[in-house]
Design a protein around this motif. Structure first.
Motif, short mmCIF file in Angstrom:
data_model
loop_
_atom_site.label_atom_id
_atom_site.label_comp_id
_atom_site.label_asym_id
_atom_site.label_seq_id
_atom_site.Cartn_x
_atom_site.Cartn_y
_atom_site.Cartn_z
N THR A 1 0.80 -1.22 0.00
CA THR A 1 0.00 0.00 0.00
C THR A 1 0.83 1.26 0.00
O THR A 1 0.29 2.33 -0.26
CB THR A 1 -0.93 0.04 1.22
OG1 THR A 1 -0.14 0.10 2.41
CG2 THR A 1 -1.85 -1.16 1.27
N GLU B 1 1.84 2.68 2.53
CA GLU B 1 1.35 3.42 3.70
C GLU B 1 2.50 3.97 4.53
O GLU B 1 2.42 5.07 5.06
CB GLU B 1 0.49 2.48 4.55
CG GLU B 1 -0.12 3.09 5.76
CD GLU B 1 -0.96 2.08 6.51
OE1 GLU B 1 -0.89 2.08 7.74
OE2 GLU B 1 -1.66 1.30 5.87
N SER C 1 5.53 7.10 2.72
CA SER C 1 5.03 7.67 1.48
C SER C 1 4.97 9.19 1.49
O SER C 1 4.39 9.79 0.61
CB SER C 1 3.64 7.11 1.15
OG SER C 1 2.72 7.53 2.13
N ILE D 1 -9.59 4.27 -3.93
CA ILE D 1 -8.61 3.48 -4.65
C ILE D 1 -9.24 3.03 -5.96
O ILE D 1 -10.46 2.97 -6.09
CB ILE D 1 -8.13 2.26 -3.82
CG1 ILE D 1 -9.27 1.32 -3.47
CG2 ILE D 1 -7.40 2.72 -2.57
CD1 ILE D 1 -8.81 0.02 -2.83
N ASN E 1 -5.44 8.79 -6.92
CA ASN E 1 -4.06 9.22 -7.07
C ASN E 1 -3.26 8.07 -7.66
O ASN E 1 -3.03 7.05 -7.00
CB ASN E 1 -3.49 9.64 -5.71
CG ASN E 1 -2.07 10.14 -5.79
OD1 ASN E 1 -1.46 10.18 -6.86
ND2 ASN E 1 -1.52 10.50 -4.66
N ASP F 1 -0.22 7.86 -8.18
CA ASP F 1 1.10 7.71 -7.57
C ASP F 1 1.10 6.62 -6.50
O ASP F 1 2.15 6.06 -6.20
CB ASP F 1 1.55 9.02 -6.91
CG ASP F 1 1.78 10.13 -7.91
OD1 ASP F 1 2.15 9.81 -9.05
OD2 ASP F 1 1.57 11.29 -7.55
N GLU F 2 -0.05 6.33 -5.94
CA GLU F 2 -0.14 5.32 -4.89
C GLU F 2 0.10 3.94 -5.48
O GLU F 2 -0.40 3.62 -6.56
CB GLU F 2 -1.52 5.35 -4.21
CG GLU F 2 -1.83 6.65 -3.50
CD GLU F 2 -0.97 6.86 -2.27
OE1 GLU F 2 -0.56 5.86 -1.65
OE2 GLU F 2 -0.71 8.02 -1.94
#
Length: 164
Positions: free
Chosen positions: A31, A33, A36, A64, A110, A112-113
Motif C-alpha cells: 500500500t 502506507e 510515502s 482506490i 491518485n 502515484d499510490e
C-alpha cells in the motif's frame, strides 16, 4: 508443567512477532502506507493557511482504483491523476469543483499510490466495465452512470475544461 507454560509463552510471542512483521511488510510494499511522505508534505510548514485549506479538498473523496465502480451514487465522476505531477491549475480546478455543492460528486484516484498503479498504462480503455479493465495514460476524468462509463475525458487541459 513449567516447560508447558514456557513453551506457550514462546509460541505466543512468536505468533505476535510474525503478525507484526506481516503487517509492516504489507503496509510498506503493497500500500505504500509507510514512508510515502513526499517533499510537499515534509515542507508543509512553509505554506500559508489559505494554501493548506485549498489543498485539503484534494484529499476529500479519495478512493482506490479498485473501488471506482462500487460507489453508491447513481451518477458520479472519477478523476485519475498523479498528485506529484499535477499542475497548480489542475489542483485549483479540482478544489473549485469540490466547493460547488450542486455538481455531480467527484471522486479522486491518485495514480502515484502503489495500490492504484495497475491502472496506469501506455494505452487507455474507454469501455471498461470493471476495475480490472481500467487503463489510463494521462490525467483522465470519467463519468459513471448506472455502473457504466458514460464519458471519458483524457488530458489535463480537457479535464480542466470539463470541471468548469
Amino acid at each position: 508443567m513449567n516447560n508447558e507454560v514456557k513453551n506457550g509463552i514462546i509460541i505466543t510471542i512468536t505468533v505476535i512477532l510474525v503478525i507484526v512483521i506481516v503487517y509492516f511488510a504489507t503496509a510498506l510494499l503493497m500500500t505504500g502506507e509507510i514512508g510515502s511522505k513526499d517533499e510537499k508534505e515534509k515542507n508543509n510548514e512553509n505554506t500559508t493557511s489559505t494554501e493548506s485549506t485549498e489543498g485539503s479538498s484534494l484529499y476529500d473523496n479519495m478512493i482506490i482504483a479498485g473501488r471506482v465502480f462500487e460507489q453508491k451514487d447513481d451518477k458520479y465522476m472519477v478523476i485519475f491523476f498523479s498528485e506529484n505531477d499535477a499542475s497548480d491549475t489542475l489542483k485549483a480546478s479540482i478544489t473549485s469543483y469540490d466547493s460547488t455543492l450542486d455538481g455531480v460528486k467527484l471522486y479522486k484516484v491518485n495514480t502515484d499510490e502503489v495500490i492504484n498503479s495497475y491502472v496506469v498504462s501506455d494505452d487507455f480503455n474507454k469501455t471498461a466495465t470493471n476495475d480490472d479493465e481500467l487503463k489510463v495514460n494521462d490525467v483522465t476524468l470519467i463519468t459513471i452512470e448506472g455502473k457504466a462509463i458514460t464519458s471519458y475525458v483524457i488530458g489535463e487541459n480537457s479535464v480542466i475544461n470539463e470541471l468548469k
